[in-house]
Enzyme design. Structure first.
Site, mmCIF file in Angstrom:
data_model
loop_
_atom_site.group_PDB
_atom_site.id
_atom_site.type_symbol
_atom_site.label_atom_id
_atom_site.label_comp_id
_atom_site.label_asym_id
_atom_site.label_seq_id
_atom_site.Cartn_x
_atom_site.Cartn_y
_atom_site.Cartn_z
ATOM 1 N N ASP A 1 0.828 -1.207 0.000
ATOM 2 C CA ASP A 1 0.000 0.000 0.000
ATOM 3 C C ASP A 1 0.866 1.263 0.000
ATOM 4 O O ASP A 1 1.927 1.310 0.626
ATOM 5 C CB ASP A 1 -0.886 -0.016 1.252
ATOM 6 C CG ASP A 1 -1.828 1.165 1.319
ATOM 7 O OD1 ASP A 1 -2.679 1.280 0.431
ATOM 8 O OD2 ASP A 1 -1.702 1.973 2.258
ATOM 9 N N GLU B 1 1.127 -0.475 -5.184
ATOM 10 C CA GLU B 1 0.187 0.620 -5.421
ATOM 11 C C GLU B 1 1.038 1.883 -5.502
ATOM 12 O O GLU B 1 1.422 2.453 -4.489
ATOM 13 C CB GLU B 1 -0.831 0.742 -4.287
ATOM 14 C CG GLU B 1 -1.859 1.833 -4.580
ATOM 15 C CD GLU B 1 -2.476 2.453 -3.330
ATOM 16 O OE1 GLU B 1 -3.519 3.104 -3.465
ATOM 17 O OE2 GLU B 1 -1.894 2.310 -2.241
#
Length: 744
Positions: A418, A471
């Site tokens: 993330d 990401e």
């Protein structure tokens, strides 16, 4: 013969007043000489104990040696003359009359070796999660739990829990040299016990902290760790793991990912809408995902977190599945079941930041241990969280161990990392003067980049076939390139650019889409710079952004459903792996709410059921046809046919295989106007079979199409010598397949 009190009064008071930093130097059994007599001295400090004695284990007939109680708090001592160190237990009677016999916690050697500590301090003990934390184990034939915690700036550390009334006096831990690690083997503490660490800083202030390496936690507000082994599940996914390893390094393979949030995918309507636990959810999710043709499940973070509204992205337990949906064994069952059903499992992993909760990592030992002290380096302004100090060896060790532990203990197939962009740049979301340049004067976070390369290499080294996915929303170079080529080492990168461009395009009223035609074509400029996954994740259906269906321009529900079908048709045929967030596959009408289940009742309506069936068929088509799923990263396999017809909002392209024996034509019409006798150039003569039509009545459309296919005519178009004369239904994507006739 009686003997005087031997422990100095100052040391006794240090125990009684929580000032003792050398417990193993006084408690337990030690050689001693008293009144010129050699022997051993035994001390114990037990809460709520009225009487205590020493039992010699290797001399069954030997009477017990009563100990003298030196303090009402339960401090006991006895000198035994003429004895050398021997195996013993303590027999004690509680103040309410119960009698117990246990091993003395202060009679054991350290459970970590000097080599363990050296590698940890160096940042190279990759499985430090097997050493730090709480581990039920046996020392010899003695069962208990080994506790260890890193707190280098602490003046002293104690183990507290329900086993000692949360009183920090009774289980003080010992420091292991200059390693910063404090350790205690507690034979009287077993599985299921709640615990924390009481940590005093150099100023004498005490912090009650949960275990950074804990494997299980209780829920808020107490947030205690729970002693829990993670090695009891009997895995049945050996064939899956072997197949995964055989695919190591093969990035270009079918991958269609279904992203879910465990607590809100589906609720048990028979029990007031409660969330299913991991074990209950596994067969329900597997049945659905297999039927839908997905290859992988991506689970939003399941590592323990205190605030439900963070959805798991503010982690306080980097080694523990959250308590909300079951035990570690339940989560292992979840992964195992999905593997046995042919589904990979990817977990969101959050090494970019951590929350400021006082019970967790922040200022862990009274210093900025895991985070930077300077807020220009150590604080995320957007999220109110703290940034890991990636340059500190032990912090890197902690994060690497977290990544590897999910693959080891839970057989995870991949980690979606993330907020990578926030790790790469020192000036991420900061104004001038709010950040500190690196040692070369640049904006890149050199330590974070080095860490990402290291963790990616180690994941691939220890777990062949396991994936790492970034990401990452910027143009940082070579995110999904091997580290040996100067890349970050990820297997894949989320294609945030294509997601933003397509949503911007399809959100417009169809009459205005011609002015944004470049949003459909710009992505091909950089498409082959990375190994992309095309994503429509949870981030696109929250915070007043509307659901995927709600984004689809103006018009009726039928218009929006047709537009969403067209978007999915375009993206599934476009190069790149796929990811779709739960509910988007059937056109959830409202934004996602983590606290409720999806709107499954909508499937009774043809617009929603049609969307679901389309996504199923797109997945099946994509995964079954190698041209569509194993050439995503070969630029020679893609060709625009007509990318410049913005005035009519049509676009067409080809996907071909290297042998030239198969070609797929994708033709899109993104206005509501049906176009007839629309010529599209093709590279081959012969019959082009209409394989998929998003306007099919089967998917909730009007049913207009091309009667199963078209034969190429000799009318030139789009730079080809032949073309197809097609009917293009409004708001639709058509897919045609040509195959060379093999010699009879």
């Amino acid at each position: 013969m009686s003997y005087p009190v031997i422990i100095p009064e100052t040391e006794l008071k240090a125990f009684l007043h929580n000032h003792q930093a050398n417990p193993h130097g006084w408690l337990g059994m030690h050689p001693a000489k008293v009144k010129r007599k050699a022997g051993v001295i035994v001390r114990a400090f037990r809460r709520d104990v009225a009487r205590c004695s020493v039992i010699e284990l290797d001399a069954p007939g030997q009477p017990a040696w009563p100990m003298e109680r030196l303090a009402d708090e339960g401090f006991f001592e006895v000198f035994i003359p003429g004895k050398k160190i021997f195996r013993h237990q303590l027999r004690y009677e509680t103040t309410w009359g119960d009698i117990h016999q246990i091993y003395n916690a202060y009679s054991f050697l350290p459970t970590l070796s000097e080599q363990d500590l050296y590698l940890f301090n160096e940042g190279n003990e990759h499985r430090i999660y097997e050493k730090l934390g709480a581990h039920p184990r046996k020392l010899g034939d003695v069962p208990g739990t080994a506790f260890a915690v890193w707190a280098p700036a602490a003046s002293r550390v104690s183990l507290v829990g329900n086993f000692n009334g949360w009183d920090a006096r009774y289980h003080p831990m010992r420091p292991l040299g200059g390693s910063g690690v404090w350790e205690l083997f507690a034979p009287d503490v077993g599985e299921g016990e709640l615990y924390k660490f009481a940590i005093w800083d150099q100023q004498g202030n005490m912090r009650l902290k949960t275990d950074p390496y804990g494997t299980r936690f209780e829920g808020p507000p107490n947030n205690a760790a729970i002693v829990h082994a993670t090695n009891r599940h009997q895995w049945g996914d050996g064939d899956w793991i072997a197949r995964r390893a055989a695919l190591a390094g093969q990035a270009d393979r079918p991958m269609s990912i279904y992203e879910i949030h465990v607590g809100s995918w589906k609720r048990n309507l028979d029990e007031a809408g409660r969330a299913y636990n991991y074990r209950e959810l596994a067969p329900l999710l597997a049945d659905y995902a297999v039927e839908m043709g997905f290859t992988h499940i991506e689970v939003m973070p399941v590592a323990e977190f205190p605030f439900p509204g963070s959805w798991g992205y503010q982690v306080t337990g980097y080694f523990a599945p959250t308590h909300r949906w079951g035990t570690p064994e339940d989560f292992q069952f979840f992964v195992d079941h999905l593997h046995q059903r042919g589904l990979g499992v990817i977990v969101d992993w959050v090494p970019a930041h951590f929350p400021r909760d006082a019970f967790a990592l922040a200022e862990f030992d009274g210093t900025h241990l895991y985070e930077h002290a300077d807020p220009r380096l150590g604080a995320h302004q957007d999220w109110g969280t703290l940034i890991f100090n990636y340059g500190r060896h032990e912090v890197r060790c902690f994060l690497i161990a977290s990544a590897l532990s999910w693959l080891d203990r839970y057989h995870i197939d991949g980690l979606r990392v993330d907020a990578v962009a926030s790790m790469l740049y020192l000036d991420y979301s900061r104004k001038e003067g709010e950040w500190i340049p690196n040692r070369y004067g640049g904006r890149e976070n050199i330590e974070a980049i080095s860490f990402l390369r290291q963790v990616n290499d180690l994941v691939h080294h220890y777990y062949p076939g396991a994936l790492t996915i970034a990401e990452e929303s910027t143009a940082f170079a070579k995110v999904s390139h091997p580290t040996a080529e100067g890349g970050l080492g990820f297997d894949y990168k989320w294609n945030m650019g294509l997601m933003h461009d397509t949503l911007l395009y399809f959100q417009k009223d169809p009459i205005h889409r011609k002015w944004s035609h470049d949003k459909l074509t710009f992505g091909m400029i950089y498409q082959y710079s990375e190994k992309f996954i095309t994503v429509y994740s949870h981030d696109e259906v929250v915070h007043l952004k509307a659901s995927m269906l709600g984004k689809m321009g103006a018009g009726t529900l039928a218009d929006k459903a047709a537009t969403l079908r067209a978007l999915y048709g375009y993206v599934w045929m476009y190069p790149g792996k796929k990811l779709l967030f739960m509910g988007s596959e059937f056109g959830q009408r409202s934004e996602w709410n983590y606290d409720t289940g999806l709107e499954w009742q909508l499937l009774q309506h043809p617009e929603h059921e049609g969307l679901r069936v389309l996504v199923r068929d797109l997945n099946r088509l994509y995964t079954s046809e190698p041209v569509l799923s194993t050439t995503d990263y070969r630029p020679e396999s893609f060709r625009w046919v007509n990318a410049s017809d913005g005035d009519h909002s049509t676009i067409s392209f080809l996907r071909t295989d290297p042998s030239g024996r198969t070609a797929w034509l994708v033709v899109c019409n993104f206005t509501p106007l049906t176009r007839t006798r629309h010529h599209v150039g093709v590279p081959h003569r012969g019959y082009w079979r209409e394989v998929l039509n998003t306007n099919s009545a089967y998917y909730g459309g009007a049913g207009f199409g091309n009667h199963g296919g078209r034969t190429a005519s000799t009318i030139p178009a789009d730079g080809f010598e032949q073309s197809l004369s097609l009917t293009l239904p409004g708001l639709s994507v058509l897919v045609f397949k040509w195959a060379a006739e093999l010699p009879g």
